[in-house]
Structures are given as C-alpha cells and as structure tokens.
Motif scaffolding. Structure first.
Motif, PDB file in Angstrom:
ATOM      1  N   ILE A  72       0.830  -1.208   0.000  1.00  0.00           N
ATOM      2  CA  ILE A  72       0.000   0.000   0.000  1.00  0.00           C
ATOM      3  C   ILE A  72       0.865   1.260   0.000  1.00  0.00           C
ATOM      4  O   ILE A  72       0.582   2.218  -0.718  1.00  0.00           O
ATOM      5  CB  ILE A  72      -0.981  -0.021   1.195  1.00  0.00           C
ATOM      6  N   TYR A  73       1.957   1.257   0.786  1.00  0.00           N
ATOM      7  CA  TYR A  73       2.784   2.472   0.882  1.00  0.00           C
ATOM      8  C   TYR A  73       3.737   2.624  -0.314  1.00  0.00           C
ATOM      9  O   TYR A  73       3.655   3.599  -1.060  1.00  0.00           O
ATOM     10  CB  TYR A  73       3.567   2.473   2.189  1.00  0.00           C
ATOM     11  N   TYR A  74       4.621   1.665  -0.495  1.00  0.00           N
ATOM     12  CA  TYR A  74       5.608   1.799  -1.572  1.00  0.00           C
ATOM     13  C   TYR A  74       5.054   1.351  -2.915  1.00  0.00           C
ATOM     14  O   TYR A  74       5.376   1.929  -3.950  1.00  0.00           O
ATOM     15  CB  TYR A  74       6.874   1.003  -1.245  1.00  0.00           C
ATOM     16  N   ILE A  91      -2.765   8.638  -0.250  1.00  0.00           N
ATOM     17  CA  ILE A  91      -1.667   7.660  -0.282  1.00  0.00           C
ATOM     18  C   ILE A  91      -0.325   8.313  -0.014  1.00  0.00           C
ATOM     19  O   ILE A  91       0.611   7.673   0.448  1.00  0.00           O
ATOM     20  CB  ILE A  91      -1.682   6.914  -1.640  1.00  0.00           C
ATOM     21  N   LYS A  92      -0.234   9.606  -0.261  1.00  0.00           N
ATOM     22  CA  LYS A  92       1.030  10.302  -0.021  1.00  0.00           C
ATOM     23  C   LYS A  92       1.402  10.277   1.461  1.00  0.00           C
ATOM     24  O   LYS A  92       2.575  10.252   1.819  1.00  0.00           O
ATOM     25  CB  LYS A  92       0.887  11.755  -0.503  1.00  0.00           C
ATOM     26  N   GLU A  93       0.398  10.268   2.305  1.00  0.00           N
ATOM     27  CA  GLU A  93       0.653  10.343   3.745  1.00  0.00           C
ATOM     28  C   GLU A  93       0.880   8.964   4.362  1.00  0.00           C
ATOM     29  O   GLU A  93       0.019   8.096   4.267  1.00  0.00           O
ATOM     30  CB  GLU A  93      -0.534  11.018   4.445  1.00  0.00           C
ATOM     31  N   PRO A  94       2.028   8.783   5.023  1.00  0.00           N
ATOM     32  CA  PRO A  94       2.298   7.496   5.676  1.00  0.00           C
ATOM     33  C   PRO A  94       1.192   7.114   6.665  1.00  0.00           C
ATOM     34  O   PRO A  94       0.840   5.948   6.784  1.00  0.00           O
ATOM     35  CB  PRO A  94       3.603   7.734   6.430  1.00  0.00           C
ATOM     36  N   CYS A  97      -1.763   5.548   4.860  1.00  0.00           N
ATOM     37  CA  CYS A  97      -1.395   4.227   4.328  1.00  0.00           C
ATOM     38  C   CYS A  97      -1.427   3.191   5.443  1.00  0.00           C
ATOM     39  O   CYS A  97      -1.923   2.077   5.265  1.00  0.00           O
ATOM     40  CB  CYS A  97       0.004   4.262   3.708  1.00  0.00           C
TER      41      CYS A  97
ATOM     42  N   ARG B 180      11.942  13.370   7.637  1.00  0.00           N
ATOM     43  CA  ARG B 180      11.373  12.031   7.647  1.00  0.00           C
ATOM     44  C   ARG B 180      12.514  11.035   7.501  1.00  0.00           C
ATOM     45  O   ARG B 180      13.360  11.209   6.631  1.00  0.00           O
ATOM     46  CB  ARG B 180      10.399  11.894   6.475  1.00  0.00           C
ATOM     47  N   LEU B 190      13.011   5.540  -3.177  1.00  0.00           N
ATOM     48  CA  LEU B 190      11.655   5.262  -3.661  1.00  0.00           C
ATOM     49  C   LEU B 190      10.716   6.426  -3.377  1.00  0.00           C
ATOM     50  O   LEU B 190       9.924   6.822  -4.225  1.00  0.00           O
ATOM     51  CB  LEU B 190      11.101   3.997  -2.986  1.00  0.00           C
ATOM     52  N   ASP B 191      10.800   6.973  -2.156  1.00  0.00           N
ATOM     53  CA  ASP B 191       9.880   8.048  -1.794  1.00  0.00           C
ATOM     54  C   ASP B 191      10.273   9.387  -2.405  1.00  0.00           C
ATOM     55  O   ASP B 191       9.429  10.249  -2.607  1.00  0.00           O
ATOM     56  CB  ASP B 191       9.760   8.165  -0.271  1.00  0.00           C
ATOM     57  N   GLY B 195       7.634  11.275  -4.877  1.00  0.00           N
ATOM     58  CA  GLY B 195       7.186  12.630  -4.591  1.00  0.00           C
ATOM     59  C   GLY B 195       6.764  12.833  -3.144  1.00  0.00           C
ATOM     60  O   GLY B 195       6.288  13.894  -2.775  1.00  0.00           O
ATOM     61  N   ARG B 196       6.897  11.792  -2.317  1.00  0.00           N
ATOM     62  CA  ARG B 196       6.585  11.979  -0.896  1.00  0.00           C
ATOM     63  C   ARG B 196       7.674  12.808  -0.230  1.00  0.00           C
ATOM     64  O   ARG B 196       7.435  13.499   0.746  1.00  0.00           O
ATOM     65  CB  ARG B 196       6.469  10.625  -0.192  1.00  0.00           C
TER      66      ARG B 196
END
Lengths: 225, 288
Positions: A72-74, A91-94, A97, B180, B190-191, B195-196
């Motif tokens: 779901i996250y990566y 989904i951008k926010e951990p 997720c 983070r 990856l992030d 774009g995170r």
C-alpha cells in the motif's frame, strides 16, 4: 543497564504511545465496520457475493501485515497514474497508508470472528423470535447482532491485542509510533536493550488494559446474568 | 557502576561466545548491503561494492581469514558491541558521537554528502558554492547554509535513520525542518521518486548510483558537505578495547585488531588498492 537512559526515554516514548493508540483505535473502528459488512456478505446465499467476501478475508489473512503495508505504501506510490488523481493526497501520507493497511487487515479477521459467531447462534433463538411475529429485519438487528457480538468478545479481544502489536509496523513507513521513536532513540544512543525494555513495558501495559476491558465486558454481558 | 557494567558485559560475552575465542578464527566483518556503491547486493544476493572488495583486500594484508556478514544499519553498532562480528565496513563515517561507543581505524575513504531532488524541483537553481566544510565554516559556507535553510523551508526532507545526514539535518544548521527518516537508502530513493520526499540527503554517490540504475531523473543540488556533523571520512568500526577491559584476553584482541586494520589500510593505500577500488566503484578517487 543504563537506568538514566530508561528514565530519559520515558518522556519521549509516552507521547509516541499515544500515536500507537491513535493508530489502533482508528483502525479498529474502520476494521469493525468492514468486518461486520463482510461477515454479513459471508452469510449471503448468493455464491458470488459469498466468494467475494471469502476472497477478501482469505487474501488479507493469508499475507503478512508487513507485506500489505509495503504494497500500500511503496507499491501504490509506484503507479504513476495514481499520483495524478485525488487518491494521491491520501496515499502520499504514511499515516493514511498505515490506517488503510491496518483496517483492511483487522477487518478481514473481524469478519471471520463475526461470521463464526453468527453461525453459532442457535436456530431456536431465531425461531422463537419468528413465532412472536417479529420481522426478520428486527430479529437480525435486535437478536442476532447482539448475540454475535457477545459471542465474539473473547476472540475479538485477542484480535485487538494482535492489532496493537501489529501497529509497530507503522514505523517501517516512517511513522513515529512507539516502535519508531524507540528505534530513533537507539540510533543516537546505541543502547537497544534499555529502550526496548521501556517500549515493551508500555506495550505490555496497554495489553493489560485491553485484556481487562474485554474481561469486564464479557462479565457485564454474560448470558448467565 | 562502570566496573559492574564491565563485569556483566564480560560474563554475558563469555557466555555468548564460548568456543569462538580462538585467536586464529576468521575476522567477521559486517556490512549493510543496501548502500550502493559502497556496499550492496547483486541479483544473486551476493554482497558486492567498494567496501566488500576492500574488506577482502585488507584481510589479505592482515593475513587472516575473513567472513563478510550482512547487518541492518539500525543494529550495526549494538551488534558489534555484542560481538556478533568484529568489524564494521558499511560506509560508516568517523564521528565523535559514534566514537563514544566504538572506535575507528584510520579513514579509508571520503564520503561526500549532497542533497538531491527530482528534476523540475524549484530547488534546482539553488546558488551555493560547489562544496562547503562545516568543521570551521567560513562566511561562504555560512551563507550557503542560509540559502539551504530558505530552500528547505516547508519541504519534506528525507534521509536514512541513524546517519551523519540525519545528525546534520537535526543540528539546527539549516533551521528547523520537516524531517522524515527511513530504515534504508533504497526506501529514501523510492519516496523521493514518488514525490513523498521533496528533497533527500545522502552520499552523493548513492544518488548517482540510483539515477544510473533506475533511469529516474534524480539531480544533485546545493553544495557537497564535509566536516562537522559529517565526520572525518569513513573508517572501519571496531570495538573499544576498554569495553571488555584493556587487560582481558578479549580486550587485548580488540586492540590488536585495530592495529592490524590500521596497518593494512596503510599498506593498501601505499599499493594504490584503495584508489583503484574507489575509481572502480565511485568513478573517482575517494580514497583518503
């Protein structure tokens, strides 16, 4: 053993325990709604609806929570199309997720717990309701659901405790929950034993509270009363 | 307290490692296997990279057999102290903070850190000198830090947990930022790509390696950093002889290992081995 570190880490770990609690409660509430919905679908006679609900619980109970949260996250973040939709804001926010992963996971287990509880309700109870002229709908809401919830309390208590420990995986997607902050303190002090003992004790205390709450509810809604 | 601690440590350690205290045993060297090109794994799961090859070379100079083991970054130092292995070669910079708990050989390579963004970021035009040293920052370096502070304001900055990069970002040198942290550099990459993360900080070569292998438009921005929170180069992490007591068998052996590594690094440097490996893996001579 560094007693000073134990004392110093407490003020940092306690606020982190609130994050853990927040994750747990949000996921349990959403998971309970999902679980109840899918338990009802499981009881449906339509084979497609039934198999769909079974497939969901099979998928989420059959894969590790860590894999689910990573997908779901990566995983979802790798789909470029998704990044241009409104879903990306979630989904951008951990945090979201983690909530999605935990809710879907606990929802699958909850649906199984509730389904088996529904199925253990004695036919006689429902027939008694019918013979009194109560409609099927009312029987379901006022008789079947309360009995099923009472039946599933012990198993659900277990699920809450498992989920509490499951939330420690939130730290793998950068969330600063109890485990996340513990790891962070270790990264600067290089003393895992002391910090994990404190974090472990906090988890243990939370489990203790949950255990007693469930025991209290079990007693309160005991059939013998 | 200290004496009690030492006694407990010794008893625990001797219980844990009975049978593995032979002086001619293999030297166990730990690496992360997730920080290319310093150390990583190939498709077959075999450990590769600059430090893996350098470790084998140093072992030949020392004249003892070695074994290279893999260890997650966050447990790297604690596991060394528990004698799960004898040395760390994992792109670990020599910092004062780490020196409080372990010791280091002399440095063998320079780790140059840099910020990175995805192409198109508004940080791309950031005007700073090519490199700044933070040990005694001059006026140009201080001005660069101000520029960076302004650039990072309101952005999510990502880095690996427990690294010099995290220390720097938390030092206040670039103000208060939205930080983070991740378990591995792979996850940072990856992030960043997803774009995170608006901007990430790591070894410059780690980003270059990722950009080359993935084909993603990752670009370095701002100056390269050295000195200060960034430490004094990368060395072999070893146990302090004092951990066990300098006169104990294990303590003496730890002190001996430090001397052996220092000597081996001297020889490897003189023979040009470190330079050759650095050019092979980094594309430039990062040896020191």
């Amino acid at each position: 053993m560094d007693l000073e570190l134990i004392l110093n880490s407490l003020p940092k770990l306690l606020p982190a325990a609130l994050v853990t609690l927040k994750l747990l409660i949000s996921s349990l509430i959403i998971g309970l709604i999902i679980g109840l919905g899918f338990a009802i679908l499981r009881l449906n006679k339509n084979i497609f609806i039934n198999k769909f609900a079974y497939g969901y619980s099979y998928l989420f109970r059959g894969t590790p929570l860590l894999v689910q949260i990573f997908i779901i996250y990566y995983g979802l973040a790798q789909i470029e199309y998704l990044r241009s939709t409104f879903l990306w804001a979630i989904i951008k926010e951990p945090y979201w997720c983690a909530i999605i992963a935990f809710s879907l996971n606990t929802g699958a287990y909850t649906s199984e717990i509730l389904r088996s509880a529904f199925q253990t309700i004695k036919v006689g109870v429902i027939e008694a309701g019918k013979s009194l002229g109560i409609s099927n709908k009312i029987i379901f809401y006022k008789i079947q659901i309360p009995i099923a919830i009472r039946q599933s309390l012990p198993a659900y208590g277990n699920e809450i405790i498992l989920m509490l420990k499951g939330t420690s995986l939130a730290s793998t997607v950068t969330l600063m929950d109890l485990t996340g902050v513990a790891k962070y303190i270790i990264s600067t002090t290089f003393k895992p034993i002391e910090v994990f003992i404190v974090a472990g004790s906090i988890y243990l205390f939370m489990t203790f509270c949950i255990h007693n709450l469930i025991k209290f509810l079990e007693k309160k809604y005991s059939f013998s009363n | 307290m200290n004496k009690l601690k030492r006694t407990i440590f010794s008893v625990l350690a001797s219980l844990l490692i009975i049978g593995s205290v032979n002086a001619n045993d293999k030297i166990k060297i730990a690496t992360e296997g997730a920080y290319p090109p310093w150390n990583s794994k190939n498709e077959a799961g075999k450990l590769i990279g600059f430090e893996v090859e350098l470790a084998w070379s140093l072992c030949r100079y020392i004249g003892r057999q070695c074994e290279i083991v893999e260890q997650d970054w966050d447990g790297m130092i604690p596991a060394l102290q528990l004698r799960k292995y004898d040395a760390i070669m994992a792109g670990m910079s020599i910092t004062d903070e780490r020196k409080k708990v372990i010791t280091f050989s002399q440095g063998y390579a320079d780790e140059v850190a840099s910020l990175a963004v995805m192409k198109g970021s508004d940080l791309e035009g950031m005007e700073t000198p090519a490199g700044i040293n933070l040990t005694k920052p001059d006026s140009a370096a201080k001005k660069a830090l101000k520029t960076i502070e302004a650039g990072l304001a309101g952005k999510t900055v990502c880095t690996q947990t427990g690294t010099i990069h995290q220390n720097f970002l938390e030092s206040g040198d670039v103000g208060k930022i939205n930080l983070r942290t991740y378990k591995t550099q792979d996850e940072v990459n990856l992030d960043l790509e997803a774009g995170r993360c608006d901007v990430a900080l790591a070894a410059a070569v780690a980003f270059v390696d990722y950009a080359e292998k993935s084909g993603k438009p990752v670009v370095l921005v701002g100056p390269t950093f050295s000195g200060g929170a960034f430490g004094n180069g990368v060395g072999v992490g070893l146990r302090q002889a004092a951990q066990m007591g300098e006169n104990t068998t294990l303590g003496k052996r730890d002190a001996e290992l430090l001397r052996a590594f220092n000597k081996a690094i001297d020889q490897a440097r003189k023979d040009g081995v470190i330079s050759r490996l650095a050019i092979k893996w980094f594309g430039f001579d990062a040896s020191m």
